[in-house]
Design a protein around this motif. Structure first.
Motif, PDB file in Angstrom:
ATOM      1  N   TYR A  28      25.245  -4.613 -25.906  1.00 37.75           N
ATOM      2  CA  TYR A  28      24.003  -3.979 -26.330  1.00 37.75           C
ATOM      3  C   TYR A  28      23.104  -3.729 -25.135  1.00 37.75           C
ATOM      4  CZ  TYR A  28      19.287  -3.735 -28.317  1.00 37.75           C
ATOM      5  OH  TYR A  28      18.003  -3.375 -28.645  1.00 37.75           O
ATOM      6  N   LEU A  30      19.226  -1.609 -24.123  1.00 29.88           N
ATOM      7  CA  LEU A  30      18.034  -0.918 -24.634  1.00 29.88           C
ATOM      8  C   LEU A  30      17.479  -0.055 -23.501  1.00 29.88           C
ATOM      9  CD1 LEU A  30      15.985  -0.784 -27.069  1.00 29.88           C
ATOM     10  CD2 LEU A  30      14.717  -2.580 -25.898  1.00 29.88           C
ATOM     11  N   PRO A  31      18.091   1.116 -23.260  1.00 30.89           N
ATOM     12  CA  PRO A  31      17.607   1.926 -22.141  1.00 30.89           C
ATOM     13  C   PRO A  31      16.221   2.496 -22.442  1.00 30.89           C
ATOM     14  CG  PRO A  31      19.327   3.073 -23.365  1.00 30.89           C
ATOM     15  CD  PRO A  31      19.185   1.739 -23.992  1.00 30.89           C
ATOM     16  N   PRO A  32      15.444   2.782 -21.388  1.00 33.35           N
ATOM     17  CA  PRO A  32      14.119   3.375 -21.608  1.00 33.35           C
ATOM     18  C   PRO A  32      14.280   4.728 -22.297  1.00 33.35           C
ATOM     19  CG  PRO A  32      14.439   2.846 -19.279  1.00 33.35           C
ATOM     20  CD  PRO A  32      15.746   2.623 -19.960  1.00 33.35           C
ATOM     21  N   SER A  33      13.544   4.927 -23.355  1.00 31.19           N
ATOM     22  CA  SER A  33      13.578   6.220 -24.037  1.00 31.19           C
ATOM     23  C   SER A  33      12.324   6.320 -24.881  1.00 31.19           C
ATOM     24  CB  SER A  33      14.822   6.344 -24.915  1.00 31.19           C
ATOM     25  OG  SER A  33      14.754   5.421 -25.974  1.00 31.19           O
ATOM     26  N   LEU A  34      12.062   7.513 -25.373  1.00 33.65           N
ATOM     27  CA  LEU A  34      10.919   7.673 -26.269  1.00 33.65           C
ATOM     28  C   LEU A  34      11.291   7.070 -27.617  1.00 33.65           C
ATOM     29  CD1 LEU A  34       9.730  11.310 -25.502  1.00 33.65           C
ATOM     30  CD2 LEU A  34       8.675   9.158 -24.815  1.00 33.65           C
ATOM     31  N   PHE A  35      10.312   6.511 -28.284  1.00 28.29           N
ATOM     32  CA  PHE A  35      10.573   5.960 -29.610  1.00 28.29           C
ATOM     33  C   PHE A  35      10.129   6.981 -30.652  1.00 28.29           C
ATOM     34  CE2 PHE A  35      11.442   2.861 -32.701  1.00 28.29           C
ATOM     35  CZ  PHE A  35      10.450   2.912 -33.665  1.00 28.29           C
ATOM     36  N   MET A  84       8.096  -3.787 -38.633  1.00 24.19           N
ATOM     37  CA  MET A  84       8.631  -3.512 -37.301  1.00 24.19           C
ATOM     38  C   MET A  84       7.773  -2.467 -36.595  1.00 24.19           C
ATOM     39  SD  MET A  84      12.728  -3.866 -37.841  1.00 24.19           S
ATOM     40  CE  MET A  84      13.052  -2.672 -39.091  1.00 24.19           C
ATOM     41  N   GLN A 239      19.278   3.860 -32.249  1.00 24.73           N
ATOM     42  CA  GLN A 239      19.639   2.611 -31.577  1.00 24.73           C
ATOM     43  C   GLN A 239      20.895   1.995 -32.200  1.00 24.73           C
ATOM     44  OE1 GLN A 239      16.190   0.016 -31.485  1.00 24.73           O
ATOM     45  NE2 GLN A 239      14.903   1.588 -30.564  1.00 24.73           N
TER      46      GLN A 239
ATOM     47  N   ARG B 268      12.495  -6.017 -21.326  1.00 29.41           N
ATOM     48  CA  ARG B 268      13.693  -5.264 -21.730  1.00 29.41           C
ATOM     49  C   ARG B 268      14.934  -6.142 -21.570  1.00 29.41           C
ATOM     50  NH1 ARG B 268      13.729   0.006 -22.281  1.00 29.41           N
ATOM     51  NH2 ARG B 268      11.981   0.350 -20.858  1.00 29.41           N
ATOM     52  N   ALA B 284      14.227  -2.080 -31.890  1.00 29.38           N
ATOM     53  CA  ALA B 284      13.465  -2.641 -30.771  1.00 29.38           C
ATOM     54  C   ALA B 284      12.632  -1.523 -30.158  1.00 29.38           C
ATOM     55  CB  ALA B 284      14.405  -3.246 -29.731  1.00 29.38           C
ATOM     56  N   ASP B 285      11.600  -1.907 -29.470  1.00 35.43           N
ATOM     57  CA  ASP B 285      10.709  -0.946 -28.822  1.00 35.43           C
ATOM     58  C   ASP B 285      11.297  -0.585 -27.462  1.00 35.43           C
ATOM     59  OD1 ASP B 285       7.458  -1.636 -27.230  1.00 35.43           O
ATOM     60  OD2 ASP B 285       8.654   0.200 -27.283  1.00 35.43           O
ATOM     61  N   PRO B 286      11.780   0.658 -27.297  1.00 38.04           N
ATOM     62  CA  PRO B 286      12.453   0.999 -26.038  1.00 38.04           C
ATOM     63  C   PRO B 286      11.484   1.450 -24.940  1.00 38.04           C
ATOM     64  CG  PRO B 286      12.605   2.850 -27.551  1.00 38.04           C
ATOM     65  CD  PRO B 286      11.790   1.792 -28.246  1.00 38.04           C
ATOM     66  N   VAL B 287      10.188   1.569 -25.278  1.00 39.80           N
ATOM     67  CA  VAL B 287       9.221   2.106 -24.313  1.00 39.80           C
ATOM     68  C   VAL B 287       8.575   0.972 -23.525  1.00 39.80           C
ATOM     69  CG1 VAL B 287       7.216   3.578 -24.034  1.00 39.80           C
ATOM     70  CG2 VAL B 287       8.756   3.959 -25.942  1.00 39.80           C
ATOM     71  N   CYS B 289       8.901  -2.357 -24.704  1.00 43.12           N
ATOM     72  CA  CYS B 289       9.674  -3.576 -24.984  1.00 43.12           C
ATOM     73  C   CYS B 289       8.784  -4.705 -25.476  1.00 43.12           C
ATOM     74  CB  CYS B 289      10.465  -4.001 -23.739  1.00 43.12           C
ATOM     75  SG  CYS B 289      11.485  -2.655 -23.124  1.00 43.12           S
ATOM     76  N   ARG B 291       8.544  -5.479 -28.812  1.00 43.15           N
ATOM     77  CA  ARG B 291       9.014  -6.039 -30.073  1.00 43.15           C
ATOM     78  C   ARG B 291      10.501  -5.764 -30.280  1.00 43.15           C
ATOM     79  NH1 ARG B 291       9.911  -2.083 -33.594  1.00 43.15           N
ATOM     80  NH2 ARG B 291       9.140  -0.043 -32.973  1.00 43.15           N
TER      81      ARG B 291
END
Lengths: 274, 381
Positions: A28, A30-35, A84, A239, B268, B284-287, B289, B291
């Protein structure tokens, strides 16, 4: 599958998989990206089979109708999703004889969601229409609006028919939203074909979905199994991994420390399930 | 806002355009009709951001003549602020015409005219306040004012009281460039930090230089990345002046920004380290991080664990909240635990150990939570 579901379960794609082992999924990240907050359109089956009872707990547990369990699952989903991120929104529709709006306006207000869910009822003379093209048409239309606002669009279809295959005339390669399906069905028998229905639902999901769509099925199981599956559907489509690789819910139970000295445990078993 | 009748369409178009396209966050405080029991509203109070606060101006249209240019009522304290009158009386210089022309050739069909006009009037107001500041009766204060006003984007507000004047500065800190630091950039508008400095200039002869009240203020959307309330300001000392204070502050803020960027990466990696123990997070919050949520099971009890990760991570530990998937309250909503942040923790652990320790803590805690849920509902589900 957890006790309570049908004795002859229908086979999901993971059971049908080829014998050659597939490579392990990547870890797993979690690359930086816009949410993108989600706009989620629920479409709930209000055909006669939604009146079938499910069990709440244990073999002698009280029963609730599928629709009542679904309504509880919807509140669970919306509440958890808003826990969330308060920016996710929901709207509601139903599939009886045909597609129909219950609450078209998207909302992230839990009170308004609760009201819309309470409004779901099965009509007096319920009919099973199976064409879901209208659902896709509306979803496609709303999805364009959501995208313009930087939001992601998702359809969650809750289908309860053990013999009626869903039909659609959706063009190939028009994928503006992702669809998930929660399929509740009777035990497979000579008078029904839940396996065929399930396969048709899987095909539909693959046909329309922009991201990885998930399909869950539940036979005459208990409501808590429905709730568990619905919580896996919480997963944000951007995701997600492949459904078979999604290792949740994960057991949170006492672990055995590795290499346990006097060696009463085998090296493999690090987790004891209660 | 109290209920009010709607605006007529041409006026509504002007206001909607202003609220949608203005570079500053204008707000409407109240709206009403100029006539008793009027069918339409035609007046509203606009809150205009200025100097990290708001000034209130009433915008007066007429529902009977919706195509006519509006009139304005400025704040009662600003008796000398007459941009429209001055523009009219002044000889037609470049500035004068710029204010008058939106009024003279007002075109109600162009919905951008109100925004244009308000921006011009606001610019006039900024100049008006600057002129007031230049007349403050304190040489030291005038020195401070002149040095600070030279900095781009500074706004100044002078409040006059019987005992003296209050001079407030809002000074944007330059070169922080937040929108370039976070990629992809989640912010539609430019994020900024300002130093707010308030001086009280007592009337009469001052023996000591005035000491300012200082505060850092940021744009709202910066908070998930960097919270200026957590930054402790150096106290003002006698030898200081605004310029030197600002220069030191800029260095400190740049350090804070570097830390904030590193903080995102740390969080992250922590979220990624959750997965071997808790499975792939559901969301998860990818911006920033801040949460992540995971789905766990203990026996037949399924529950969600919501992680809320503070900016001061790892010095401050994440807050956990458990949510049952199968216990519901009287409103039909799932039962949630109160926030948990007193579990064993050390900032010196690596991410894997942090995840492991939280896992071990939750093994027992989830059973406590299950018991709590069962007790909260009369009948188990």
């Amino acid at each position: 599958m957890e006790g309570g579901s049908s004795d002859a379960p229908i086979s999901t794609p993971s059971h049908q998989a080829a014998t050659a082992p597939s490579p392990p999924p990547p870890p797993y990240s979690l690359p930086p990206s816009l949410f993108m907050p989600e706009d989620i359109l629920f479409c709930i089956d209000i055909g006669p089979e939604s009146l079938t009872e499910m069990r709440v707990s244990g073999p002698k547990g009280r029963g609730v109708t599928r629709l009542d369990a679904i309504k509880q699952a919807l509140l669970l989903f919306a509440h958890s999703k808003l826990n969330m991120c308060t920016d996710h929104r929901f709207s509601f529709s139903s599939l009886g004889k045909s597609f129909s709006w219950v609450k078209r306006e998207f909302s992230n207000d839990i009170k308004s969601v609760t009201e819309a869910v309470r409004y779901l009822t099965i009509p007096e003379a319920p009919v099973e229409g199976t064409d879901i093209t209208k659902l896709f048409e509306f979803a496609n239309f709303e999805a364009r609006r959501s995208h313009a606002q930087g939001r992601l669009f998702r359809v969650v279809l809750i289908y309860c028919r053990s013999s009626a295959l869903p039909k659609h005339r959706w063009p190939v390669n028009q994928k503006t939203f992702t669809m998930d399906v929660m399929y509740l069905h009777d035990k497979p028998g000579p008078d029904n074909c839940p396996q065929k229905v399930y396969d048709a639902l899987v095909d539909a999901v693959e046909h329309v979905s922009q991201y990885e769509g998930y399909v869950f099925e539940i036979g005459q199981g208990m409501t808590r199994v429905l709730f568990r599956h619905v919580c896996v559907l919480l997963a944000h489509p951007t995701q997600r991994c492949m459904q078979d690789d999604f290792d949740v819910p994960k057991a949170i139970v006492k672990r055995v420390p590795p290499g346990g000295g006097e060696g009463t445990q085998s090296d493999d078993s690090m987790i004891i399930s209660t | 806002m109290a209920p009010h009748p709607p605006l007529p369409p041409p006026i509504a178009a002007q206001l909607n355009h202003l609220l949608a396209y203005s570079p500053l966050p204008f707000k409407v405080e109240q709206m009403w009709s100029g006539c008793r029991n009027g069918r339409y509203s035609d007046r509203f109070t606009l809150l205009i951001p200025f100097c990290l606060d708001y000034i209130k101006w009433d915008v007066i249209f007429s529902a009977y003549h919706p195509s006519a240019v509006p009139d304005f009522i400025f704040s009662a304290e600003d008796v000398d602020f007459n941009p429209l009158l001055e523009a009219h009386e002044r000889e037609a210089g470049a500035n004068g015409l710029a204010v008058v022309s939106p009024l003279v050739d007002w075109n109600y069909k162009d919905p951008s005219r109100l925004l244009n006009l308000i921006c011009h009037l606001r610019d006039s107001y900024v100049s008006y306040q600057k002129k007031k500041a230049e007349q403050v009766d304190d040489e030291r204060m005038r020195f401070e004012i002149s040095t600070v006003l030279a900095r781009k984007g500074t706004e100044i507000f002078v409040g006059s009281f019987p005992d003296g004047d209050e001079v407030k500065f809002s000074i944007p800190i330059p070169d922080l460039e937040f929108n370039k630091l976070v990629t992809p950039c989640p912010w539609k508008q430019e994020q900024k930090i300002y130093l707010q400095a308030s001086f009280v200039v007592a009337k009469g002869y001052a023996t000591t230089a005035p000491v300012p009240r200082l505060k850092l203020v940021s744009t709202q959307d910066l908070k998930p990345f960097l919270n200026v309330d957590d930054i402790k300001l150096i106290p003002w000392s006698d030898e200081m002046c605004m310029l030197t204070y600002l220069s030191d502050l800029e260095v400190r803020l740049n350090d804070q920004v570097v830390e904030a960027v590193a903080g995102v990466a740390k969080r992250r990696r922590f979220i990624e380290a959750l997965s071997p123990f808790f499975g792939r997070p559901v969301e998860a919050d990818p911006v920033f991080c801040r949460r992540a949520s995971v789905l766990g099971i203990s026996g037949v009890f399924t529950f969600l664990v919501h992680f809320s990760i503070p900016l001061q991570f790892p010095i401050k530990q994440p807050t956990l909240k458990l949510e049952s998937v199968q216990h519901f309250n009287l409103n039909g909503l799932p039962i949630v635990s109160s926030p948990i942040n007193d579990y064993p923790w050390s900032p010196r652990w690596d991410n894997a150990e942090m995840a492991e320790r939280i896992y071990d803590f939750l093994v027992d805690e989830c059973l406590n939570f299950k018991k709590y849920c069962s007790e909260k509902i009369p009948t188990t589900q």
